[in-house]
Design a protein around this motif. Structure first.
Motif, PDB file in Angstrom:
ATOM      1  N   PRO A   4       0.826  -1.213   0.000  1.00 51.61           N
ATOM      2  CA  PRO A   4       0.000   0.000   0.000  1.00 51.61           C
ATOM      3  C   PRO A   4       0.856   1.256   0.000  1.00 51.61           C
ATOM      4  CG  PRO A   4      -0.362  -1.311   1.999  1.00 51.61           C
ATOM      5  CD  PRO A   4       0.710  -1.971   1.209  1.00 51.61           C
ATOM      6  N   ARG A   5       0.462   2.223  -0.819  1.00 51.54           N
ATOM      7  CA  ARG A   5       1.201   3.485  -0.900  1.00 51.54           C
ATOM      8  C   ARG A   5       1.255   4.195   0.459  1.00 51.54           C
ATOM      9  NH1 ARG A   5       2.760   5.317  -5.507  1.00 51.54           N
ATOM     10  NH2 ARG A   5       2.661   7.506  -4.909  1.00 51.54           N
ATOM     11  N   GLY A   6       0.243   3.984   1.272  1.00 53.87           N
ATOM     12  CA  GLY A   6       0.184   4.649   2.563  1.00 53.87           C
ATOM     13  C   GLY A   6       1.288   4.256   3.532  1.00 53.87           C
ATOM     14  N   LEU A   7       1.976   3.144   3.250  1.00 54.49           N
ATOM     15  CA  LEU A   7       3.055   2.705   4.131  1.00 54.49           C
ATOM     16  C   LEU A   7       4.440   3.050   3.583  1.00 54.49           C
ATOM     17  CD1 LEU A   7       1.704  -0.766   5.271  1.00 54.49           C
ATOM     18  CD2 LEU A   7       1.569   1.423   6.449  1.00 54.49           C
ATOM     19  N   VAL A  65      -3.647   0.955   7.045  1.00 57.87           N
ATOM     20  CA  VAL A  65      -3.909  -0.156   7.971  1.00 57.87           C
ATOM     21  C   VAL A  65      -5.409  -0.422   8.066  1.00 57.87           C
ATOM     22  CG1 VAL A  65      -3.784  -0.851  10.398  1.00 57.87           C
ATOM     23  CG2 VAL A  65      -1.786   0.164   9.284  1.00 57.87           C
ATOM     24  N   ARG A  66      -6.197   0.636   8.183  1.00 59.60           N
ATOM     25  CA  ARG A  66      -7.659   0.462   8.232  1.00 59.60           C
ATOM     26  C   ARG A  66      -8.180  -0.224   6.973  1.00 59.60           C
ATOM     27  NH1 ARG A  66      -7.310   4.821  11.280  1.00 59.60           N
ATOM     28  NH2 ARG A  66      -7.696   6.642  10.007  1.00 59.60           N
ATOM     29  N   ARG A  67      -7.691   0.219   5.815  1.00 58.96           N
ATOM     30  CA  ARG A  67      -8.149  -0.384   4.554  1.00 58.96           C
ATOM     31  C   ARG A  67      -7.767  -1.863   4.482  1.00 58.96           C
ATOM     32  NH1 ARG A  67      -5.238   2.826   1.086  1.00 58.96           N
ATOM     33  NH2 ARG A  67      -5.521   4.809   2.083  1.00 58.96           N
ATOM     34  N   ALA A  68      -6.563  -2.196   4.884  1.00 62.97           N
ATOM     35  CA  ALA A  68      -6.114  -3.590   4.848  1.00 62.97           C
ATOM     36  C   ALA A  68      -6.938  -4.447   5.799  1.00 62.97           C
ATOM     37  CB  ALA A  68      -4.629  -3.682   5.193  1.00 62.97           C
ATOM     38  N   ALA A  69      -7.230  -3.930   6.979  1.00 65.02           N
ATOM     39  CA  ALA A  69      -8.038  -4.682   7.942  1.00 65.02           C
ATOM     40  C   ALA A  69      -9.446  -4.896   7.402  1.00 65.02           C
ATOM     41  CB  ALA A  69      -8.084  -3.951   9.282  1.00 65.02           C
ATOM     42  N   GLU A  70      -9.987  -3.876   6.759  1.00 65.56           N
ATOM     43  CA  GLU A  70     -11.326  -3.998   6.175  1.00 65.56           C
ATOM     44  C   GLU A  70     -11.333  -5.045   5.058  1.00 65.56           C
ATOM     45  OE1 GLU A  70     -15.149  -1.817   4.621  1.00 65.56           O
ATOM     46  OE2 GLU A  70     -14.030  -1.325   6.406  1.00 65.56           O
ATOM     47  N   ILE A  84      -2.301  -9.799   9.632  1.00 66.40           N
ATOM     48  CA  ILE A  84      -1.636  -8.968   8.636  1.00 66.40           C
ATOM     49  C   ILE A  84      -0.306  -8.528   9.235  1.00 66.40           C
ATOM     50  CG2 ILE A  84      -1.730  -6.859   7.278  1.00 66.40           C
ATOM     51  CD1 ILE A  84      -4.771  -6.886   7.649  1.00 66.40           C
ATOM     52  N   LEU A  85       0.747  -8.601   8.454  1.00 69.55           N
ATOM     53  CA  LEU A  85       2.055  -8.113   8.875  1.00 69.55           C
ATOM     54  C   LEU A  85       2.333  -6.830   8.115  1.00 69.55           C
ATOM     55  CD1 LEU A  85       4.854  -8.383  10.249  1.00 69.55           C
ATOM     56  CD2 LEU A  85       5.571  -9.690   8.234  1.00 69.55           C
ATOM     57  N   PHE A  86       2.575  -5.752   8.840  1.00 73.41           N
ATOM     58  CA  PHE A  86       2.893  -4.478   8.220  1.00 73.41           C
ATOM     59  C   PHE A  86       4.376  -4.212   8.382  1.00 73.41           C
ATOM     60  CE2 PHE A  86      -1.571  -4.001   9.294  1.00 73.41           C
ATOM     61  CZ  PHE A  86      -2.078  -3.562   8.087  1.00 73.41           C
ATOM     62  N   VAL A  87       5.029  -3.901   7.293  1.00 77.43           N
ATOM     63  CA  VAL A  87       6.445  -3.548   7.294  1.00 77.43           C
ATOM     64  C   VAL A  87       6.551  -2.179   6.644  1.00 77.43           C
ATOM     65  CG1 VAL A  87       8.745  -4.198   6.480  1.00 77.43           C
ATOM     66  CG2 VAL A  87       7.087  -5.975   7.081  1.00 77.43           C
ATOM     67  N   THR A  88       7.250  -1.271   7.309  1.00 76.32           N
ATOM     68  CA  THR A  88       7.343   0.087   6.770  1.00 76.32           C
ATOM     69  C   THR A  88       8.663   0.722   7.180  1.00 76.32           C
ATOM     70  OG1 THR A  88       6.121   2.153   6.503  1.00 76.32           O
ATOM     71  CG2 THR A  88       6.147   1.191   8.718  1.00 76.32           C
ATOM     72  N   HIS A  89       8.902   1.898   6.689  1.00 82.42           N
ATOM     73  CA  HIS A  89      10.100   2.680   6.969  1.00 82.42           C
ATOM     74  C   HIS A  89      10.050   3.186   8.414  1.00 82.42           C
ATOM     75  CE1 HIS A  89      12.777   6.210   6.620  1.00 82.42           C
ATOM     76  NE2 HIS A  89      13.334   5.563   5.610  1.00 82.42           N
ATOM     77  N   SER A  90      11.200   3.331   9.038  1.00 84.93           N
ATOM     78  CA  SER A  90      11.236   3.762  10.439  1.00 84.93           C
ATOM     79  C   SER A  90      10.595   5.134  10.655  1.00 84.93           C
ATOM     80  CB  SER A  90      12.674   3.770  10.973  1.00 84.93           C
ATOM     81  OG  SER A  90      13.463   4.736  10.290  1.00 84.93           O
ATOM     82  N   LYS A  91      10.695   6.048   9.681  1.00 81.97           N
ATOM     83  CA  LYS A  91      10.100   7.373   9.856  1.00 81.97           C
ATOM     84  C   LYS A  91       8.577   7.295   9.878  1.00 81.97           C
ATOM     85  CE  LYS A  91      12.921  10.413  10.613  1.00 81.97           C
ATOM     86  NZ  LYS A  91      13.204  10.607  12.042  1.00 81.97           N
ATOM     87  N   VAL A  92       7.990   6.339   9.156  1.00 83.93           N
ATOM     88  CA  VAL A  92       6.539   6.136   9.208  1.00 83.93           C
ATOM     89  C   VAL A  92       6.174   5.613  10.592  1.00 83.93           C
ATOM     90  CG1 VAL A  92       4.578   4.853   8.265  1.00 83.93           C
ATOM     91  CG2 VAL A  92       6.355   5.737   6.729  1.00 83.93           C
TER      92      VAL A  92
END
Length: 111
Positions: A4-7, A65-70, A84-92
């Motif tokens: 997802p672009r949001g992450l 995260v909300r969209r993925a959970a939905e 769901i496993l979320f992996v993202t940049h430390s600044k996020v």
């Protein structure tokens, strides 16, 4: 795997390609100014004009995260207790933690 672009990591502008020590050395005055801001104002203030603020970064990540959970909740093939496993940049991650837990943004350590 979904990306997802949001992450995605936020743009760090002039900081791109620099290591932490170099950033704090070259931009000490910026961090001094930011450190004097109240929590809410700091979360709304980007490092440089035209960049996302920590609050903007957190909001887009939380929405992803909300969209993925939905989507997972509506997936008939997902078993009960699916995760769901979320992996993202430390600044996020730092932005989300600062918003959710009310921590001062530069005070969040993720490394």
């Amino acid at each position: 795997v979904a990306v997802p672009r949001g992450l995605r990591e936020p743009s760090l502008g002039k900081f791109e390609g620099m290591v932490r020590d170099q950033i704090y050395s070259e931009y000490g005055a910026l961090f001094e100014r930011l450190s004097k801001l109240e929590q809410e104002e700091r979360l709304r203030t980007a490092y440089f004009d035209g960049l996302e603020s920590p609050l903007d970064t957190s909001r887009r990540a939380e929405e992803a995260v909300r969209r993925a959970a939905e989507e997972l909740s509506q997936d008939a093939t997902a078993g009960q207790g699916a995760a769901i496993l979320f992996v993202t940049h430390s600044k996020v991650l730092e932005a989300v933690l600062a918003v959710v837990f009310g921590k001062f943004y530069e005070g969040v350590e993720t490394t």
